[in-house]
Structure formats: structure tokens, C-alpha cells
Design a protein around this motif. Structure first.
Motif, mmCIF file in Angstrom:
data_model
loop_
_atom_site.group_PDB
_atom_site.id
_atom_site.type_symbol
_atom_site.label_atom_id
_atom_site.label_comp_id
_atom_site.label_asym_id
_atom_site.label_seq_id
_atom_site.Cartn_x
_atom_site.Cartn_y
_atom_site.Cartn_z
ATOM 1 N N GLU A 49 29.964 -21.487 -18.575
ATOM 2 C CA GLU A 49 30.984 -20.507 -18.214
ATOM 3 C C GLU A 49 31.187 -19.477 -19.313
ATOM 4 O O GLU A 49 31.505 -18.322 -19.045
ATOM 5 C CB GLU A 49 32.306 -21.213 -17.880
ATOM 6 N N THR A 50 31.024 -19.894 -20.563
ATOM 7 C CA THR A 50 31.129 -18.971 -21.697
ATOM 8 C C THR A 50 29.870 -19.087 -22.542
ATOM 9 O O THR A 50 29.258 -20.157 -22.644
ATOM 10 C CB THR A 50 32.357 -19.291 -22.561
ATOM 11 N N LEU A 51 29.495 -17.974 -23.153
ATOM 12 C CA LEU A 51 28.274 -17.936 -23.948
ATOM 13 C C LEU A 51 28.612 -18.185 -25.411
ATOM 14 O O LEU A 51 29.287 -17.392 -26.048
ATOM 15 C CB LEU A 51 27.576 -16.584 -23.775
ATOM 16 N N THR A 52 28.136 -19.302 -25.926
ATOM 17 C CA THR A 52 28.418 -19.693 -27.302
ATOM 18 C C THR A 52 27.120 -20.061 -28.005
ATOM 19 O O THR A 52 26.050 -20.169 -27.389
ATOM 20 C CB THR A 52 29.347 -20.920 -27.328
ATOM 21 N N GLY A 53 27.225 -20.267 -29.320
ATOM 22 C CA GLY A 53 26.066 -20.705 -30.079
ATOM 23 C C GLY A 53 25.552 -22.052 -29.598
ATOM 24 O O GLY A 53 24.348 -22.320 -29.650
ATOM 25 N N ASP A 54 26.455 -22.893 -29.112
ATOM 26 C CA ASP A 54 26.051 -24.197 -28.586
ATOM 27 C C ASP A 54 25.147 -24.032 -27.366
ATOM 28 O O ASP A 54 24.187 -24.784 -27.189
ATOM 29 C CB ASP A 54 27.298 -25.005 -28.220
ATOM 30 N N VAL A 55 25.445 -23.038 -26.543
ATOM 31 C CA VAL A 55 24.605 -22.774 -25.375
ATOM 32 C C VAL A 55 23.205 -22.340 -25.822
ATOM 33 O O VAL A 55 22.200 -22.766 -25.255
ATOM 34 C CB VAL A 55 25.254 -21.702 -24.474
ATOM 35 N N GLN A 56 23.139 -21.498 -26.849
ATOM 36 C CA GLN A 56 21.841 -21.089 -27.378
ATOM 37 C C GLN A 56 21.020 -22.287 -27.831
ATOM 38 O O GLN A 56 19.817 -22.378 -27.546
ATOM 39 C CB GLN A 56 22.026 -20.138 -28.566
ATOM 40 N N GLU A 57 21.659 -23.197 -28.543
ATOM 41 C CA GLU A 57 20.947 -24.375 -29.033
ATOM 42 C C GLU A 57 20.460 -25.249 -27.881
ATOM 43 O O GLU A 57 19.354 -25.794 -27.931
ATOM 44 C CB GLU A 57 21.848 -25.184 -29.972
ATOM 45 N N LYS A 58 21.261 -25.365 -26.840
ATOM 46 C CA LYS A 58 20.846 -26.162 -25.684
ATOM 47 C C LYS A 58 19.633 -25.534 -25.002
ATOM 48 O O LYS A 58 18.697 -26.233 -24.593
ATOM 49 C CB LYS A 58 21.999 -26.298 -24.692
ATOM 50 N N ILE A 59 19.640 -24.209 -24.869
ATOM 51 C CA ILE A 59 18.502 -23.528 -24.260
ATOM 52 C C ILE A 59 17.243 -23.765 -25.095
ATOM 53 O O ILE A 59 16.158 -24.038 -24.556
ATOM 54 C CB ILE A 59 18.783 -22.020 -24.116
ATOM 55 N N LYS A 60 17.395 -23.668 -26.394
ATOM 56 C CA LYS A 60 16.228 -23.865 -27.265
ATOM 57 C C LYS A 60 15.678 -25.286 -27.120
ATOM 58 O O LYS A 60 14.460 -25.489 -27.070
ATOM 59 C CB LYS A 60 16.618 -23.582 -28.713
ATOM 60 N N HIS A 61 16.565 -26.263 -27.030
ATOM 61 C CA HIS A 61 16.119 -27.650 -26.837
ATOM 62 C C HIS A 61 15.418 -27.819 -25.486
ATOM 63 O O HIS A 61 14.393 -28.504 -25.384
ATOM 64 C CB HIS A 61 17.302 -28.606 -26.934
ATOM 65 N N LEU A 62 15.982 -27.205 -24.434
ATOM 66 C CA LEU A 62 15.360 -27.316 -23.117
ATOM 67 C C LEU A 62 13.977 -26.664 -23.114
ATOM 68 O O LEU A 62 13.034 -27.194 -22.516
ATOM 69 C CB LEU A 62 16.249 -26.678 -22.051
ATOM 70 N N ARG A 63 13.867 -25.516 -23.780
ATOM 71 C CA ARG A 63 12.560 -24.859 -23.868
ATOM 72 C C ARG A 63 11.568 -25.752 -24.605
ATOM 73 O O ARG A 63 10.410 -25.888 -24.193
ATOM 74 C CB ARG A 63 12.713 -23.508 -24.578
ATOM 75 N N TYR A 64 12.012 -26.386 -25.681
ATOM 76 C CA TYR A 64 11.133 -27.300 -26.407
ATOM 77 C C TYR A 64 10.682 -28.448 -25.509
ATOM 78 O O TYR A 64 9.516 -28.854 -25.529
ATOM 79 C CB TYR A 64 11.861 -27.847 -27.639
#
Length: 284
Positions: A49-64
Motif C-alpha cells: 500500500e505504501t512504497l518503502t525501503g522494505d518494499v525495495q528489499e523484498k522485490i530484490k529478494h524476489l528477483r534473486y
């Protein structure tokens, strides 16, 4: 049947998407986990719902966790926010999807992202097969590693979502580029095995030189396979690019094949773009 994994997605939204996509698509909702197995899925989503640094880290993990397979990673949001989604695309998201858009548009975007990759054509297999064989041979003889070739897909995006790439240009009867991309941990393991140095003792210079030499050996071996064919080439000096989501320069309008290999529980990718000069002349 297509399969979608939705991370951190409320049950009511996951249910609505499942209903919209129909019985030919299986939607699974689950809490985000760094070690989630995303291999069975054709698309991976992350609801925020909100864009945070935590969301960025989750995306990076999913991409990995997609392990270079090219699986779409989609950031799902209830509505378009005021802030830019650029940082999240740079973290590894394929697309940002706003659920406030008309239902038909949401379905169309998701279905288009899950379009199956085409199989290599016969003329593409003529040069891809030597690169597959050469990659396996170099890892076996130089690093004493048994690797397995898993899949190939084609991409137009010049981003490579890894940590380090060795790049070599090809010219002569055929022209193009070959690229090998690793994440840090596997790159250190491979160079450690080749050079007989403990992984913790691999310096930046050794890593740089080692990755450059690997792509040089793979390309040189493939070159011998392709002698007396329209795909014969000469090699340039290798270069090495560092940093997450670095850009790879390929010839304009070239077909870029991504070959994915597994080494135990890790993966790496080899990109191959190779076009006979006579063919490129005829196509102009």
C-alpha cells in the motif's frame, strides 16, 4: 494452467484477481519469505500500500529467488501513488500495476506478462548449443563444478539483474556479444575453485580478472565449435561490469538469448547475441 504467487496480498484482493483471471490461472497468496520457492510460478507479485525501503528489499529478494529465469516480478498497489516507482523497478520489479485501473486492463497486463517464452529456432540452436556445451566444459575442467543447463529465453531488456558480469564482443563473419552474469556469492565460489584461493581471500581484482577470463574461455571454446559456419567470430578483450541491475550493450535490434545454468542451489546466466554479417546485410 498459469500460476501466480502473490506476496503480502490481502485475501479479498487475491480472491478478486483469481476470479478476474478465471479458472485457467491458479492464484496463491502467501506472506513474503526471503527463501520462498518461486520456481513453480509464472508470475510473482508483491502487494504494498505504501512504497518503502522494505518494499525495495523484498522485490530484490524476489528477483534473486527467480534465479535468472526471467519470471516477471510485479509490484501491486491499490492506486497510483504520488512518488515515482523508479526505485522499485531498479530493485528488480518488471512492472508496477495499479489495481485501481479498469479490471480488463489489469487482467490484460497480467496475462501479457505471463506469455510463454518462444522456443529457439533451428538457426538459433546452431550457435546456442556450442555455448551451452562450452559453458559446461569450462566449469567442469577449470572449476571442477558440475553445472546443469536449465532453460533459455529471449529478452529485449538490456538490464541484467545480477552483481557482476563478464562481457566480450564478437566480430568477423558474425557479430554480437556474450555475457556471463553471477551473484557475488557464486562468483566468489567459482573464482575460488579456479584459482585455488579461499573464497574470503578473493579480492576485487581477482574477482574481476576471474570473471573476465571465464567469459573469454567460454567464447573461445564456442568459437572452435563454430568454425566453418556462418557464425564464426573473432573475440575482443573481455570487460567486467559491477553492480546490481547493470546495463549490457547489445547490437541494436539483436536477438538476445539468456541461457540459465544451475550450480547446486545457485544459478547464473549466459547471454548470447550473435548474427551473421551476411544476414544483417540482407535484412537492411
Amino acid at each position: 494452467m498459469s500460476k501466480i504467487l502473490l506476496n503480502d496480498c490481502p485475501d479479498d484482493i487475491a480472491g478478486s484477481l483469481s476470479q478476474l483471471l478465471g479458472e485457467k490461472t491458479l492464484v496463491t497468496a502467501a506472506a513474503f519469505r526471503k527463501d520462498a520457492d518461486v520456481a513453480p510460478f509464472d508470475l510473482v507479485g508483491l502487494y504494498a500500500e505504501t512504497l518503502t525501503g522494505d518494499v525495495q528489499e523484498k522485490i530484490k529478494h524476489l528477483r534473486y529467488q527467480t534465479r535468472f529465469r526471467g519470471t516477471p516480478v510485479v509490484l501491486l498497489q491499490p492506486k497510483k501513488p504520488q512518488q515515482s516507482g523508479g526505485p522499485f523497478l531498479r530493485a528488480g520489479a518488471t512492472e508496477t500495476l495499479f489495481l485501481s485501473e479498469p479490471a480488463g486492463a489489469v487482467v490484460q497486463i497480467l496475462q501479457s506478462l505471463m506469455t510463454p517464452n518462444r522456443n529457439p529456432r533451428e538457426e538459433e540452436l546452431a550457435y546456442l548449443t556450442p555455448f551451452i556445451a562450452s559453458t559446461k566444459d569450462v566449469f567442469s575442467t577449470m572449476a571442477s563444478m558440475d553445472i546443469s543447463y536449465k532453460t533459455v529465453y529471449f529478452q529485449n531488456d538490456h538490464r541484467m539483474l545480477g552483481d557482476i558480469s563478464g562481457v566480450i564482443g564478437l566480430s568477423g563473419d558474425a557479430e554480437g556479444t556474450v555475457v556471463i552474469t553471477f551473484y557475488w556469492q557464486l562468483a566468489q565460489r567459482v573464482i575460488s575453485s579456479i584459482m585455488g584461493v579461499a573464497p574470503e581471500d578473493i579480492s576485487a581484482d581477482l574477482l574481476n580478472d576471474g570473471v573476465g577470463e571465464i567469459i573469454n574461455m567460454i567464447s573461445g571454446s564456442a568459437k572452435r565449435f563454430l568454425a566453418d559456419t556462418p557464425y564464426y567470430f573473432q573475440l575482443s578483450l573481455p570487460t567486467v561490469i559491477l553492480g546490481w541491475q547493470h546495463e549490457i550493450g547489445h547490437p541494436e535490434n539483436a536477438s538476445v538469448a539468456v541461457l540459465v545454468f544451475d550450480v547446486e542451489d545457485q544459478s547464473f546466466a549466459v547471454q548470447v547475441s550473435l548474427t551473421p554479417r551476411t544476414k544483417s546485410v540482407n535484412m537492411r
